[in-house]
Design an enzyme around this catalytic site. Structure first.
Site, PDB file in Angstrom:
ATOM      1  CB  CYS A   3      -0.991  -0.046   1.153  1.00  0.00           C
ATOM      2  SG  CYS A   3      -1.879   1.703   1.473  1.00  0.00           S
ATOM      3  CB  CYS A   6       1.006   1.331   4.397  1.00  0.00           C
ATOM      4  SG  CYS A   6      -0.684   0.983   5.164  1.00  0.00           S
ATOM      5  CG  ASP A  29      -2.760  14.587  -4.908  1.00  0.00           C
ATOM      6  OD1 ASP A  29      -3.661  13.725  -4.348  1.00  0.00           O
ATOM      7  OD2 ASP A  29      -2.121  14.105  -6.006  1.00  0.00           O
ATOM      8  CG  HIS A  45      -4.234  -0.446   5.059  1.00  0.00           C
ATOM      9  ND1 HIS A  45      -3.835   0.084   3.955  1.00  0.00           N
ATOM     10  CD2 HIS A  45      -5.303  -1.297   4.724  1.00  0.00           C
ATOM     11  CE1 HIS A  45      -4.290  -0.357   3.073  1.00  0.00           C
ATOM     12  NE2 HIS A  45      -5.374  -1.220   3.457  1.00  0.00           N
ATOM     13  CG  ASN A  85     -12.669  10.039  -4.975  1.00  0.00           C
ATOM     14  OD1 ASN A  85     -13.667  10.678  -4.701  1.00  0.00           O
ATOM     15  ND2 ASN A  85     -11.541  10.442  -5.488  1.00  0.00           N
ATOM     16  N   GLY A  91     -14.294   6.056  -7.939  1.00  0.00           N
ATOM     17  CA  GLY A  91     -12.853   6.378  -8.847  1.00  0.00           C
ATOM     18  C   GLY A  91     -11.620   6.173  -7.769  1.00  0.00           C
ATOM     19  CG  HIS A  98      -7.035   9.079   0.121  1.00  0.00           C
ATOM     20  ND1 HIS A  98      -7.339   7.575  -0.128  1.00  0.00           N
ATOM     21  CD2 HIS A  98      -7.285   9.784  -0.982  1.00  0.00           C
ATOM     22  CE1 HIS A  98      -7.306   7.676  -1.577  1.00  0.00           C
ATOM     23  NE2 HIS A  98      -7.657   8.791  -2.106  1.00  0.00           N
TER      24      HIS A  98
HETATM   25  P1  AMP Z   1      -8.020   8.894  -5.130  1.00  0.00           P
HETATM   26  O1  AMP Z   1      -8.165   8.865  -6.641  1.00  0.00           O
HETATM   27  O2  AMP Z   1      -8.946   9.332  -4.318  1.00  0.00           O
HETATM   28  O3  AMP Z   1      -7.818   7.387  -4.658  1.00  0.00           O
HETATM   29  O4  AMP Z   1      -6.763   9.661  -4.707  1.00  0.00           O
HETATM   30  C1  AMP Z   1      -5.257   9.187  -4.832  1.00  0.00           C
HETATM   31  C2  AMP Z   1      -4.596  10.430  -4.819  1.00  0.00           C
HETATM   32  O5  AMP Z   1      -3.154  10.143  -4.340  1.00  0.00           O
HETATM   33  C3  AMP Z   1      -4.255  10.920  -6.211  1.00  0.00           C
HETATM   34  O6  AMP Z   1      -4.757  12.604  -6.117  1.00  0.00           O
HETATM   35  C4  AMP Z   1      -2.812  10.893  -6.472  1.00  0.00           C
HETATM   36  O7  AMP Z   1      -2.343  12.071  -7.307  1.00  0.00           O
HETATM   37  C5  AMP Z   1      -2.294  10.621  -5.050  1.00  0.00           C
HETATM   38  N1  AMP Z   1      -1.152  10.184  -4.950  1.00  0.00           N
HETATM   39  C6  AMP Z   1      -0.477   8.946  -5.470  1.00  0.00           C
HETATM   40  N2  AMP Z   1       0.594   8.750  -5.023  1.00  0.00           N
HETATM   41  C7  AMP Z   1       1.060   9.543  -4.279  1.00  0.00           C
HETATM   42  C8  AMP Z   1       2.294  10.006  -3.539  1.00  0.00           C
HETATM   43  N3  AMP Z   1       3.227   9.166  -3.581  1.00  0.00           N
HETATM   44  N4  AMP Z   1       2.270  11.165  -2.981  1.00  0.00           N
HETATM   45  C9  AMP Z   1       1.189  12.010  -2.846  1.00  0.00           C
HETATM   46  N5  AMP Z   1      -0.013  11.568  -3.691  1.00  0.00           N
HETATM   47  C10 AMP Z   1      -0.084  10.787  -4.342  1.00  0.00           C
HETATM   48 ZN    ZN Z   2      -2.169   1.409   3.582  1.00  0.00          ZN
END
Ligand code: AMP
Ligand code: ZN
Length: 112
Positions: A3, A6, A29, A45, A85, A91, A98
């Site tokens: 994950c 995590c 983000d 988690h 989400n 999505g 989060h």
């Molecule tokens: P979701 O689509 O709601 O699951 O959002 C996941 C979010 O995590 C997206 O907006 C990604 O841009 C962000 N994301 C993915 N990997 C990372 C990372 N390593 N650091 C910061 N944000 C991330």
């Molecule tokens: Zn996790």
């Protein structure tokens, strides 16, 4: 566990941290959708909102307290959008609960 959030919590993957306490971590983000785009996550988690149990009641209250603190720190007194989400239709791409705090942008669109 494989994950990505995590791994951010345990330091295996770096993040641009904006807030941390015993139970919660928040970081910018990697692909911001607004001038302020912070992700707020529990260190524990939990897959998503639907995986929460009564055991997590205090944790959820704590997450929302952190969201209030972060919004203030980020200067979002004019408001912001808060998004979580859930699952495939929602999505959700990262399967670790989060909350997106999106700010400094005027959101006008509704849903559909
Ligand atoms: P979701 O689509 O709601 O699951 O959002 C996941 C979010 O995590 C997206 O907006 C990604 O841009 C962000 N994301 C993915 N990997 C990372 C990372 N390593 N650091 C910061 N944000 C991330
Ligand atoms: Zn996790």
């Amino acid at each position: 566990m494989d994950c990505i959030f995590c791994k951010i919590v345990n330091g295996e993957i770096p993040s641009d941290k904006v807030y941390e306490d015993e139970f919660v971590l928040a970081f910018n983000d990697i692909q911001p959708a607004a001038p302020v785009h912070v992700l707020v996550i529990p260190k524990k988690h939990i897959e998503s909102v639907v995986a929460l149990t009564e055991e997590d009641d205090k944790l959820i209250a704590h997450i929302f307290k952190a969201i209030r603190v972060i919004a203030k720190e980020q200067g979002l007194e004019n408001g912001f959008r808060l998004v979580s989400n859930v699952g495939a239709d929602g999505g959700q791409s990262v399967k670790h609960l989060h909350f997106h705090i999106l700010g400094k942008k005027q959101f006008t669109e509704n849903f559909g």
